[in-house]
Design a protein around this motif. Structure first.
Motif, PDB file in Angstrom:
ATOM      1  N   GLN A  88      44.963  42.295  62.332  1.00  0.00           N
ATOM      2  CA  GLN A  88      45.410  41.052  62.976  1.00  0.00           C
ATOM      3  C   GLN A  88      46.301  40.316  61.996  1.00  0.00           C
ATOM      4  O   GLN A  88      46.090  40.335  60.787  1.00  0.00           O
TER       5      GLN A  88
ATOM      6  N   GLY B 166      48.494  36.441  61.949  1.00  0.00           N
ATOM      7  CA  GLY B 166      48.922  35.216  62.621  1.00  0.00           C
ATOM      8  C   GLY B 166      50.242  34.777  62.023  1.00  0.00           C
ATOM      9  O   GLY B 166      50.390  34.720  60.803  1.00  0.00           O
TER      10      GLY B 166
ATOM     11  N   SER C 242      49.179  27.991  54.326  1.00  0.00           N
ATOM     12  CA  SER C 242      49.005  28.790  55.545  1.00  0.00           C
ATOM     13  C   SER C 242      47.951  28.206  56.478  1.00  0.00           C
ATOM     14  O   SER C 242      47.577  28.844  57.463  1.00  0.00           O
TER      15      SER C 242
ATOM     16  N   GLY D 239      45.127  39.412  47.475  1.00  0.00           N
ATOM     17  CA  GLY D 239      46.049  38.265  47.542  1.00  0.00           C
ATOM     18  C   GLY D 239      45.486  37.158  48.424  1.00  0.00           C
ATOM     19  O   GLY D 239      45.630  35.965  48.122  1.00  0.00           O
ATOM     20  N   THR D 240      44.843  37.535  49.499  1.00  0.00           N
ATOM     21  CA  THR D 240      44.248  36.557  50.416  1.00  0.00           C
ATOM     22  C   THR D 240      43.054  35.859  49.764  1.00  0.00           C
ATOM     23  O   THR D 240      42.852  34.652  49.923  1.00  0.00           O
TER      24      THR D 240
ATOM     25  N   ASP E 249      43.307  31.991  49.504  1.00  0.00           N
ATOM     26  CA  ASP E 249      42.564  31.257  50.545  1.00  0.00           C
ATOM     27  C   ASP E 249      41.065  31.127  50.292  1.00  0.00           C
ATOM     28  O   ASP E 249      40.403  30.347  50.971  1.00  0.00           O
TER      29      ASP E 249
ATOM     30  N   ARG F 164      43.212  46.759  41.486  1.00  0.00           N
ATOM     31  CA  ARG F 164      43.318  46.504  40.037  1.00  0.00           C
ATOM     32  C   ARG F 164      42.175  45.637  39.493  1.00  0.00           C
ATOM     33  O   ARG F 164      42.179  45.250  38.335  1.00  0.00           O
TER      34      ARG F 164
ATOM     35  N   ARG G  72      41.275  42.450  40.057  1.00  0.00           N
ATOM     36  CA  ARG G  72      41.698  41.147  39.531  1.00  0.00           C
ATOM     37  C   ARG G  72      41.149  39.975  40.337  1.00  0.00           C
ATOM     38  O   ARG G  72      41.474  38.828  40.071  1.00  0.00           O
TER      39      ARG G  72
ATOM     40  N   VAL H 294      46.402  52.501  46.599  1.00  0.00           N
ATOM     41  CA  VAL H 294      45.299  53.179  47.265  1.00  0.00           C
ATOM     42  C   VAL H 294      45.732  53.527  48.686  1.00  0.00           C
ATOM     43  O   VAL H 294      46.361  52.711  49.363  1.00  0.00           O
TER      44      VAL H 294
ATOM     45  N   GLY I 223      46.100  40.151  53.830  1.00  0.00           N
ATOM     46  CA  GLY I 223      47.293  39.486  54.262  1.00  0.00           C
ATOM     47  C   GLY I 223      48.385  40.472  54.647  1.00  0.00           C
ATOM     48  O   GLY I 223      48.129  41.632  54.997  1.00  0.00           O
TER      49      GLY I 223
ATOM     50  N   ASN J 109      50.677  42.093  52.997  1.00  0.00           N
ATOM     51  CA  ASN J 109      50.837  43.318  52.219  1.00  0.00           C
ATOM     52  C   ASN J 109      49.838  44.385  52.684  1.00  0.00           C
ATOM     53  O   ASN J 109      50.199  45.534  52.962  1.00  0.00           O
ATOM     54  N   THR J 110      48.604  43.985  52.815  1.00  0.00           N
ATOM     55  CA  THR J 110      47.551  44.941  53.187  1.00  0.00           C
ATOM     56  C   THR J 110      47.782  45.470  54.603  1.00  0.00           C
ATOM     57  O   THR J 110      47.737  46.686  54.839  1.00  0.00           O
TER      58      THR J 110
ATOM     59  N   ARG K 203      50.722  47.912  54.749  1.00  0.00           N
ATOM     60  CA  ARG K 203      50.412  49.248  54.222  1.00  0.00           C
ATOM     61  C   ARG K 203      49.598  50.053  55.238  1.00  0.00           C
ATOM     62  O   ARG K 203      49.821  51.257  55.415  1.00  0.00           O
TER      63      ARG K 203
ATOM     64  N   ARG L 246      56.639  33.561  53.354  1.00  0.00           N
ATOM     65  CA  ARG L 246      56.239  34.962  53.468  1.00  0.00           C
ATOM     66  C   ARG L 246      56.352  35.527  54.875  1.00  0.00           C
ATOM     67  O   ARG L 246      55.953  34.865  55.828  1.00  0.00           O
TER      68      ARG L 246
HETATM   69  N1  LIG Z   1      48.410  34.603  58.874  1.00  0.00           N
HETATM   70  C1  LIG Z   1      47.437  35.479  58.719  1.00  0.00           C
HETATM   71  O1  LIG Z   1      46.969  36.106  59.668  1.00  0.00           O
HETATM   72  C2  LIG Z   1      46.912  35.712  57.339  1.00  0.00           C
HETATM   73  C3  LIG Z   1      45.734  36.446  57.143  1.00  0.00           C
HETATM   74  C4  LIG Z   1      45.298  36.653  55.851  1.00  0.00           C
HETATM   75  C5  LIG Z   1      46.038  36.126  54.794  1.00  0.00           C
HETATM   76  N2  LIG Z   1      47.152  35.397  55.034  1.00  0.00           N
HETATM   77  C6  LIG Z   1      47.993  34.875  53.949  1.00  0.00           C
HETATM   78  O2  LIG Z   1      48.549  35.986  53.302  1.00  0.00           O
HETATM   79  C7  LIG Z   1      48.856  35.618  51.956  1.00  0.00           C
HETATM   80  C8  LIG Z   1      48.361  36.737  51.079  1.00  0.00           C
HETATM   81  O3  LIG Z   1      48.993  37.909  51.522  1.00  0.00           O
HETATM   82  P1  LIG Z   1      49.439  39.014  50.511  1.00  0.00           P
HETATM   83  O4  LIG Z   1      50.263  39.991  51.262  1.00  0.00           O
HETATM   84  O5  LIG Z   1      50.013  38.345  49.316  1.00  0.00           O
HETATM   85  O6  LIG Z   1      48.060  39.565  50.015  1.00  0.00           O
HETATM   86  P2  LIG Z   1      46.979  40.584  50.546  1.00  0.00           P
HETATM   87  O7  LIG Z   1      47.518  41.548  51.525  1.00  0.00           O
HETATM   88  O8  LIG Z   1      45.768  39.811  50.902  1.00  0.00           O
HETATM   89  O9  LIG Z   1      46.695  41.325  49.172  1.00  0.00           O
HETATM   90  C9  LIG Z   1      47.712  42.126  48.636  1.00  0.00           C
HETATM   91  C10 LIG Z   1      47.236  42.748  47.357  1.00  0.00           C
HETATM   92  O10 LIG Z   1      46.108  43.563  47.593  1.00  0.00           O
HETATM   93  C11 LIG Z   1      46.224  44.772  46.876  1.00  0.00           C
HETATM   94  N3  LIG Z   1      46.398  45.850  47.831  1.00  0.00           N
HETATM   95  C12 LIG Z   1      46.308  45.768  49.172  1.00  0.00           C
HETATM   96  N4  LIG Z   1      46.444  46.980  49.731  1.00  0.00           N
HETATM   97  C13 LIG Z   1      46.631  47.835  48.709  1.00  0.00           C
HETATM   98  C14 LIG Z   1      46.819  49.243  48.634  1.00  0.00           C
HETATM   99  N5  LIG Z   1      46.835  50.010  49.729  1.00  0.00           N
HETATM  100  N6  LIG Z   1      46.999  49.797  47.427  1.00  0.00           N
HETATM  101  C15 LIG Z   1      46.983  49.041  46.325  1.00  0.00           C
HETATM  102  N7  LIG Z   1      46.803  47.704  46.328  1.00  0.00           N
HETATM  103  C16 LIG Z   1      46.618  47.126  47.501  1.00  0.00           C
HETATM  104  C17 LIG Z   1      47.412  44.587  45.949  1.00  0.00           C
HETATM  105  O11 LIG Z   1      46.846  43.980  44.800  1.00  0.00           O
HETATM  106  P3  LIG Z   1      47.557  43.910  43.354  1.00  0.00           P
HETATM  107  O12 LIG Z   1      48.596  42.828  43.510  1.00  0.00           O
HETATM  108  O13 LIG Z   1      46.460  43.539  42.438  1.00  0.00           O
HETATM  109  O14 LIG Z   1      48.154  45.232  43.089  1.00  0.00           O
HETATM  110  C18 LIG Z   1      48.276  43.631  46.738  1.00  0.00           C
HETATM  111  O15 LIG Z   1      49.185  42.903  45.980  1.00  0.00           O
HETATM  112  C19 LIG Z   1      48.154  34.317  51.688  1.00  0.00           C
HETATM  113  O16 LIG Z   1      49.124  33.288  51.655  1.00  0.00           O
HETATM  114  C20 LIG Z   1      47.242  34.145  52.889  1.00  0.00           C
HETATM  115  O17 LIG Z   1      47.113  32.784  53.213  1.00  0.00           O
HETATM  116  C21 LIG Z   1      47.619  35.197  56.277  1.00  0.00           C
END
Ligand SMILES: NC(=O)c1ccc[n+]([C@@H]2O[C@H](COP(=O)([O-])OP(=O)(O)OC[C@H]3O[C@@H](n4cnc5c(N)ncnc54)[C@H](OP(=O)(O)O)[C@@H]3O)[C@@H](O)[C@H]2O)c1
Length: 272
Positions: A63, A65, A79, A106-107, A111, A133, A135, A183, A205, A207-208, A211, A234
């Motif tokens: 999902q 948003g 957000s 990242g989420t 958040d 990683r 972190r 991964v 978020g 990125n995840t 992927r 973003r």
């Molecule tokens: N609108 C919505 O529905 C929604 C939902 C959730 C979050 N958000 C927003 O999304 C933002 C965060 O999103 P984001 O894209 O930065 O973060 P994210 O997808 O939550 O996390 C991304 C991080 O997770 C790790 N990761 C995820 N999948 C991986 C894989 N297959 N292999 C290796 N590492 C992986 C990596 O960590 P490393 O950096 O350590 O390598 C990557 O940088 C926030 O602002 C949050 O508020 C929005």
């Protein structure tokens, strides 16, 4: 009396085998037998959510948003909240229907999400943080110690698991195989299935989700579009570039109104 949203929701939860039905709750067969007596909003919810409730094991839904212009937050990361109340309630329904809700690190950093079911009745899913990683701060939700915390999985790269301090009591840490580009989503799904989490919501978020989408690891995607223009910040899905529009994915899709927001319910063909 027409079957209302609450009655329909109890029937959907029961069909999913999630939680104990409330006393006097109708089962979904009884609800569907009298289709003319279902409130239109409840009928739409059944149409949208019953296929998820009865999906076979191994089902993965994403999902996201976003605004009309495809942003999930401002440049500064604000957000809360892009989507309105009805869309948030929908997200809590999705959580209640799955074994596990997964977010990227990242989420968690941005958040500190609780990832529990609060806006509707239903059980909390297992929470999982994808953090190859290692972190993620261990003093923020969902990894920080808290009273009555639902079980939480911390999915980390096998190469860093030994250097991390012991997790809180409600957290189980699992190692994942690492490749050149991180991964593989299919390894994440396999690791979750191995501990009994067979229906998974990838909540973000960007990125995840991207992927998982790019690897063909999603069966379904719910894109919740809110009627606002953020203009920068973003983006939601971000995929490898294509040259020709005819190569763009055009999956099967249904639309639902959630008050002012629009839910795009996208059916994908999962690649095993
Ligand atoms: N609108 C919505 O529905 C929604 C939902 C959730 C979050 N958000 C927003 O999304 C933002 C965060 O999103 P984001 O894209 O930065 O973060 P994210 O997808 O939550 O996390 C991304 C991080 O997770 C790790 N990761 C995820 N999948 C991986 C894989 N297959 N292999 C290796 N590492 C992986 C990596 O960590 P490393 O950096 O350590 O390598 C990557 O940088 C926030 O602002 C949050 O508020 C929005």
């Amino acid at each position: 009396m027409k079957t209302d949203i609450d009655t329909a929701w109890q029937a959907i939860l029961a069909a999913a085998g999630r939680g104990d039905p409330a006393p006097g709750a109708l089962d979904i067969g009884a609800v569907l037998r009298d289709r003319a007596d279902i409130d239109p909003a409840a009928a739409e919810m059944i149409e949208c959510l019953l296929p998820l409730a009865t999906a076979s094991e191994g089902f993965v839904i994403g999902q996201i948003g976003q605004s009309l212009d495809g942003r999930i937050c401002t440049e500064s990361g604000d957000s809360h909240y892009v989507n309105g109340d009805a869309a948030l309630t929908h997200l809590h329904r999705l959580r209640a229907l799955v074994d596990c809700v997964l977010v990227g690190v990242g989420t968690v950093v941005a958040d500190r999400p609780r990832l529990t079911v609060r806006r509707v009745t239903g059980p909390h899913p297992v929470r999982a943080v994808l953090d190859p990683r290692g972190r993620a701060p261990d003093d923020v939700s969902p990894l920080a110690p808290e009273a009555d915390a639902p079980p939480t999985l911390h999915l980390v790269g096998a190469s860093c698991i030994d250097r991390l301090p012991a997790p809180a009591a409600h957290v189980r840490r699992l190692p994942l195989p690492e490749g050149e580009s991180g991964v593989a989503p299919r390894d994440v799904i396999a690791a979750l299935a191995a501990v009994g989490c067979r229906r998974v919501l990838v909540e973000g978020g960007a990125n995840t989700i991207s992927r998982f989408f790019a690897e063909g690891a999603l069966d379904r995607l719910h894109v919740l579009v809110a009627p606002l223009l953020i203009g920068s910040g973003r983006s939601g899905l971000s995929l490898p570039p294509i040259q020709r529009l005819c190569d763009a994915a055009r999956p099967k899709m249904r639309r639902y109104a959630l008050d002012e927001d629009t839910l795009f319910d996208v059916t994908l063909s999962r690649q095993s």
